[in-house]
Scaffold this active site. Structure first.
Site, PDB file in Angstrom:
ATOM      1  N   GLU A  65       1.037  -1.100   0.139  1.00  0.00           N
ATOM      2  CA  GLU A  65       0.303  -0.156   0.205  1.00  0.00           C
ATOM      3  C   GLU A  65       0.963   1.187  -0.013  1.00  0.00           C
ATOM      4  OE1 GLU A  65      -1.064   2.478   0.586  1.00  0.00           O
ATOM      5  OE2 GLU A  65      -2.924   2.748   2.184  1.00  0.00           O
ATOM      6  N   GLU A 113       4.307   8.291  -4.322  1.00  0.00           N
ATOM      7  CA  GLU A 113       5.204   7.885  -3.163  1.00  0.00           C
ATOM      8  C   GLU A 113       6.636   7.120  -3.951  1.00  0.00           C
ATOM      9  OE1 GLU A 113       2.558   6.952   0.470  1.00  0.00           O
ATOM     10  OE2 GLU A 113       1.883   9.131   0.567  1.00  0.00           O
TER      11      GLU A 113
HETATM   12  N1  SAH Z   1       0.533  -1.244   4.786  1.00  0.00           N
HETATM   13  C1  SAH Z   1       0.551  -0.140   6.565  1.00  0.00           C
HETATM   14  C2  SAH Z   1       0.802   1.180   5.362  1.00  0.00           C
HETATM   15  C3  SAH Z   1       0.990   1.837   4.686  1.00  0.00           C
HETATM   16  S1  SAH Z   1       1.711   2.796   4.748  1.00  0.00           S
HETATM   17  C4  SAH Z   1      -1.259   0.032   6.295  1.00  0.00           C
HETATM   18  O1  SAH Z   1      -1.620  -0.440   4.576  1.00  0.00           O
HETATM   19  O2  SAH Z   1      -1.406   0.561   6.846  1.00  0.00           O
HETATM   20  C5  SAH Z   1       3.194   3.009   3.627  1.00  0.00           C
HETATM   21  C6  SAH Z   1       4.526   3.053   4.328  1.00  0.00           C
HETATM   22  O3  SAH Z   1       5.084   2.140   3.830  1.00  0.00           O
HETATM   23  C7  SAH Z   1       4.720   3.915   4.757  1.00  0.00           C
HETATM   24  O4  SAH Z   1       5.211   3.498   5.831  1.00  0.00           O
HETATM   25  C8  SAH Z   1       5.985   3.836   4.436  1.00  0.00           C
HETATM   26  O5  SAH Z   1       7.458   3.916   5.951  1.00  0.00           O
HETATM   27  C9  SAH Z   1       6.570   2.287   4.456  1.00  0.00           C
HETATM   28  N2  SAH Z   1       7.233   2.793   2.846  1.00  0.00           N
HETATM   29  C10 SAH Z   1       7.093   3.038   1.337  1.00  0.00           C
HETATM   30  N3  SAH Z   1       8.047   2.752   0.456  1.00  0.00           N
HETATM   31  C11 SAH Z   1       8.334   1.532   1.037  1.00  0.00           C
HETATM   32  C12 SAH Z   1      10.417   0.923   0.107  1.00  0.00           C
HETATM   33  N4  SAH Z   1      10.234   0.842  -0.994  1.00  0.00           N
HETATM   34  N5  SAH Z   1      10.492   0.070   1.517  1.00  0.00           N
HETATM   35  C13 SAH Z   1       9.846  -0.057   2.758  1.00  0.00           C
HETATM   36  N6  SAH Z   1       9.196   1.231   3.816  1.00  0.00           N
HETATM   37  C14 SAH Z   1       8.631   1.761   2.405  1.00  0.00           C
END
Ligand code: SAH
Ligand code: ZN
Length: 721
Positions: free
Chosen positions: A152, A161
Site C-alpha cells: 500500500e 510515493e
Molecule cells: N501497509 C500499511 C501502511 C501503509 S503506509 C497499511 O496499509 O496500513 C506506507 C508505508 O510504507 C509507510 O510507512 C512508508 O514508510 C513505507 N514505505 C514506502 N515505500 C517503502 C519501501 N520502498 N520500502 C520500505 N518501506 C516503504
C-alpha cells in the site's frame, strides 16, 4: 578516582520565526523529526479507512487461497508494512510466512510490538529497511523470494510515493515470476472540465480598477499566462466541490493501468487517449483519480471516484487518498463532438497532462519528456490558495474601497507584503508615489515583470531591503503617509504568521509621517468550537482494526502529539472539511497596527459557551483584517448558514457533551459553516485548527482557553480540555 564523562549531544535547529521575522535557535530532541512526522501522519486515517481495510483483507484472503490451491506455500512480501496490518491479515488468512518491510524506523519498531501483541511473532518478520536494500538468500533478510506481493504505497496521485520503482525492484529481486499481487491492478481515470474556480488557483485573472481617470485593467505578463506551473500535484477533496463550480467537457476515460503482478517499468513514458467533448467550452483542468482492483477479476474494487461518478452507496471518507486537479499549460477552446487528444506524461513519481487538437501535432520524441517547470516565477511565489486569494474579486473590491478612502493626491505609499497587487491599486487610485518592499529575490523579480507588463516600471519603486534596514535614501527622503499590507508573507503557514506586518511596521516607524494611515488599521483573531463531519478521523485513535489490536500505534501518535511542536495549530483548508459550530464565533485578540508592537504581552482568557450538543473536535482560528474603521476582510469564516440539518452522512449522531448547559438545548441551532466566500467560492480559505483536545476522543469537551501574544515570539493559544 574515575570520572565518568557523559557526552551530551544537543541538536540545535535554526529557524526564522514567521511572525517576528527573527532568527531563533532551538534545542531539539533527537527524535524531533519523528515526532512531527508521526503526529501529522496519515496512519490513523488509513486505519480508519474501513473500505480500504476490508478490501485489502478480501484481496489478501483470495490471493492466499489461490496460492494454496496450487499446492504452494504462501510466502508474503509486504512492502511498507506500517503498523504491520496487511501482514497480520495475510498471516490470519493462512499465509505460511510474511516478510514485513518498513523503512521508517519508529514505524518498524511499532510494527514489531504490534505483531508481537497480536501473536504473530512466528509468522511475521519485520525488516527495518527500504525494500531496495532487502536481500534474499540463506543469510539474507528473506530466505527465498515471495509468491505474494502486498503493498500500500499509493498516494493521491498513485505513484507519488515511489510505488513504481519499488515494484520494479521487487519484481526483479524479491518476488517469484507469476506472483500474486494485492492489489492486482491500479487504473487512473481522467475527466476534462472547465472551472473558473479551479483555474483561479493557477492563473492570475485581470483585475479591474475604476480609477478617477477611467477604468484600468491590471494584466499578467504573457510569460505568466503561458507558464506550465509547478509539477507538484494539487490534491483536494473533490467531493466538496459543488457541481455548479465546474462544467464537465468529457466523459470519464481510462488514462492508464498498471498490473502489479507483472514486472513494472518505472521509466518515463506517456499515454494518449482520444476524447470527444460532450460540450463546447474552455478545456482548463484535468480531474483525475484512481481505483485499485484487489484481485485479477476486478470484483474487489476500491475507488476514489468523486460523487458524480460513483454510485452513492458505500461512500468512504478518507484524507490519505483524494483526487487530483491538473492544470493544462494554457486553456484550450474545445467544441462538442470535435475530437481532441489528451496525453498523460509521467516520470517515476509524477504525472502531467497535455491537450492537443490533432494526433500528429508534435512528434513522439518531444511529446512531453520534461515535467512542467515554472518559468514565470509567479508559481514559485504564490501557491495555489494564494492565487485563489488574489483572484477573489470581492476581496480586491474591499481593498480598493478602503484605499480610495485613505489615499490623497499627495500620499506617499509604502506597501509591505510579498508579491501583492496593492502597490498597483494604490498607484491607479491616485497615490502620488508608491514604494513596495519585496523581501525575496523571487518576489522582486515577479513584481518587476508584473509592473513592466502594466507599464508601471517607472511608477512604482521596488525596494530591495528588509524593513529594519530601510533607509531614508530608499524612500528618497520622503515620509510615508500611507502604509499598506494585505498583509501576506510567503513564510506564513498559520493565519497569525502574517502579523509579521506589525513587526515590519514597527521596524519602519521612523520613516512614517506623524499622521500616517496604516491599512489594515488592525487585525483580530477569532475562534469557534466545531464538530467535524469527518476530519476528526485523522487524529482519532483506532483501537482495533479489522480484528487486530493497533493500540500501540495510537499510543505512539498520542505521545508525538504531546510533543511541543505538534501542539501548535495545524493549518487545514476548511472548505474541504465540513464542520458545524458548537459555539458562536469569538473575537479572541485584537492587534492594533496603528501602534507599534507593544513591549508587554497581550493576553486574554475566557471560557467558551457551547450552544448545542456535539463533539467538540477542535477550535478553528482565523484572522480578520480591519482595513479601515468600517471595511474588513476575513481569512476564515465567511458565513453561517441556518440550514436545519442535524445529522451527518455516515457519521454516528453526536454524543452529548457533558459541558453543554441543558438550558441551551432549547435554542439549539444547526450552524453549518460556509467557509467559502459567498456564492462564488473563489478561494481556498485556510483556517487553522487547533486540536484543543489533543488526540481526539469522542467524549471530551473544551473548557477554558487562553491566548497570548508575546512581543518576542508572537502569538500562541491554548485551550484546556
Ligand atoms: N501497509 C500499511 C501502511 C501503509 S503506509 C497499511 O496499509 O496500513 C506506507 C508505508 O510504507 C509507510 O510507512 C512508508 O514508510 C513505507 N514505505 C514506502 N515505500 C517503502 C519501501 N520502498 N520500502 C520500505 N518501506 C516503504
Ligand atoms: Zn510560472
Amino acid at each position: 578516582m574515575i570520572y565518568k564523562q557523559r557526552l551530551i549531544m544537543k541538536t540545535f535547529c535554526g529557524r526564522a520565526n514567521p511572525t517576528t521575522g527573527a532568527m531563533e535557535w532551538l534545542e531539539e530532541d533527537e527524535n524531533y523529526d519523528y515526532h512531527q512526522e508521526i503526529a501529522r501522519s496519515r496512519y490513523a486515517d488509513m486505519l480508519h479507512d474501513k473500505d480500504r481495510n476490508m478490501k485489502y483483507y478480501q484481496g489478501i484472503r483470495a490471493a492466499v487461497s489461490r496460492v494454496k490451491e496450487r499446492g504452494e506455500k504462501a510466502i508474503v512480501l509486504d512492502i511498507g508494512t506500517g503498523t504491520g496490518l496487511l501482514s497480520m491479515m495475510a498471516a490470519s488468512a493462512g499465509a505460511d510466512f510474511c516478510y514485513a518491510v518498513e523503512v521508517f524506523k519508529p514505524m518498524a519498531n511499532a510494527a514489531v510490538k504490534i505483531v508481537e501483541k497480536n501473536g504473530f511473532c512466528d509468522k511475521i518478520k519485520v525488516i527495518n529497511k527500504h525494500s531496495t536494500e532487502v536481500t534474499v538468500g540463506p543469510d539474507g533478510d528473506m530466505q527465498c523470494r515471495a509468491n505474494i506481493l502486498v503493498t500500500e504505497l499509493f498516494d493521491t496521485e498513485l505513484i507519488g510515493e515511489g510505488a513504481l520503482p519499488t515494484y520494479e525492484h521487487a519484481h526483479k529481486y524479491l518476488v517469484q515470476e507469476g506472483c500474486e499481487a494485492v492489489p492486482h491492478r491500479a487504473t487512473v481515470y481522467v475527466q476534462l472540465v472547465e472551472s473558473k474556480r479551479m483555474w483561479s488557483w493557477n492563473k492570475l485573472f485581470p483585475v479591474c480598477v475604476e480609477a478617477e481617470d477611467g477604468e484600468k485593467i491590471v494584466v499578467s505578463p504573457s510569460e505568466m499566462e503561458n507558464c506550465p506551473g509547478v509539477p507538484s500535484v494539487c490534491d483536494i477533496q473533490l467531493n466538496q466541490m459543488p457541481s455548479s463550480d465546474f462544467t464537465v467537457l468529457s466523459d470519464v476515460v481510462t488514462m492508464f493501468s498498471v498490473d502489479f503482478s507483472k514486472p513494472v517499468r518505472s521509466a518515463s513514458t506517456y499515454y494518449r487517449v482520444q476524447l470527444e467533448p460532450v460540450k463546447s467550452g474552455k478545456a482548463q483542468i484535468v480531474l483525475s483519480w484512481w481505483d485499485i482492483d484487489m484481485d485479477p477479476s476486478g470484483t474487489i474494487n476500491c475507488t476514489m471516484a468523486p460523487y458524480w461518478v460513483k454510485s452513492t452507496s458505500a461512500f468512504q471518507w478518507r484524507d490519505h487518498w483524494m483526487q487530483c486537479v491538473y492544470f493544462l499549460p494554457s486553456e484550450e477552446p474545445v467544441l462538442q463532438g470535435e475530437k481532441v487528444y489528451l496525453t498523460a506524461c509521467r516520470d517515476e513519481y509524477s504525472v502531467w497532462y497535455k491537450l492537443q487538437k490533432a494526433r500528429g501535432e508534435d512528434n513522439k520524441a518531444d511529446v512531453c519528456v520534461e515535467s512542467p517547470v515554472c518559468r514565470c516565477q509567479a508559481h514559485l511565489l504564490w501557491n495555489r490558495p494564494r492565487f485563489g486569494e488574489l483572484n477573489d474579486q470581492n476581496r480586491t473590491r474591499q481593498y480598493i474601497k478602503s484605499l480610495m478612502n485613505v489615499l490623497r493626491t499627495d500620499s506617499v505609499c509604502l506597501c509591505i507584503s510579498d508579491g501583492s497587487l496593492l502597490p498597483v491599486l494604490a498607484h491607479y487610485l491616485g497615490a502620488k508615489q508608491v514604494f513596495t518592499l519585496e523581501n525575496s529575490a523571487v518576489s522582486r523579480s515577479v513584481m518587476e515583470k508584473f509592473f513592466k507588463a502594466n507599464h508601471l516600471e517607472d511608477k512604482i519603486k521596488i525596494l530591495e531591503a528588509r524593513p529594519e534596514s530601510l533607509t531614508s535614501s530608499h524612500l528618497e527622503d520622503k515620509k510615508i503617509s500611507v502604509l499598506v499590507g494585505e498583509p501576506f508573507f510567503t513564510t506564513s503557514l498559520l493565519p497569525w504568521h502574517n502579523l509579521y506586518f506589525w513587526y515590519a511596521r514597527t521596524a519602519v516607524c521612523k520613516h512614517l509621517a506623524s499622521n500616517v494611515t496604516v491599512l489594515p488599521q488592525s487585525a483580530s483573531l477569532h475562534m469557534m468550537i466545531v464538530e467535524f463531519q469527518d476530519l476528526w478521523r485523522i487524529r482519532s485513535p483506532c483501537g482495533i482494526c479489522e480484528g487486530f489490536d493497533v493500540r500501540t500505534m495510537d499510543d505512539m501518535i498520542k505521545s508525538s502529539l504531546d510533543f511541543r511542536e505538534s501542539k501548535e495549530a495545524e493549518p487545514h483548508p476548511l472548505w474541504e472539511y465540513p464542520c458545524k459550530s458548537l459555539s458562536d464565533p469569538l473575537e479572541v485578540l485584537i492587534f492594533d497596527f496603528r501602534e507599534t508592537v507593544p513591549q508587554h504581552c497581550l493576553s486574554t482568557e475566557g471560557s467558551v459557551n457551547l450552544l448545542r450538543k456535539g463533539k467538540s473536535h477542535g477550535a478553528v482560528l482565523w484572522m480578520e483584517y480591519h482595513l479601515t474603521a468600517d471595511i474588513s476582510v476575513s481569512t476564515g469564516l465567511m458565513q453561517i448558514s441556518n440550514e436545519k440539518q442535524d445529522s451527518y452522512l455516515g457519521f454516528e449522531s453526536p454524543k452529548d457533551a457533558s459541558s453543554v448547559d441543558k438550558g441551551t438545548n432549547e435554542r439549539m441551532r444547526a450552524d453549518y459553516l460556509h467557509v467559502c466566500e459567498g456564492k462564488a467560492l473563489h478561494r481556498r480559505v485556510f483556517f487553522a485548527v487547533v486540536w484543543v483536545l489533543g488526540y481526539v476522543s469522542s467524549d471530551m469537551h473544551p473548557g477554558d482557553w487562553t491566548s497570548s501574544f508575546s512581543p518576542s515570539s508572537g502569538f500562541c493559544s491554548s485551550a484546556a480540555a
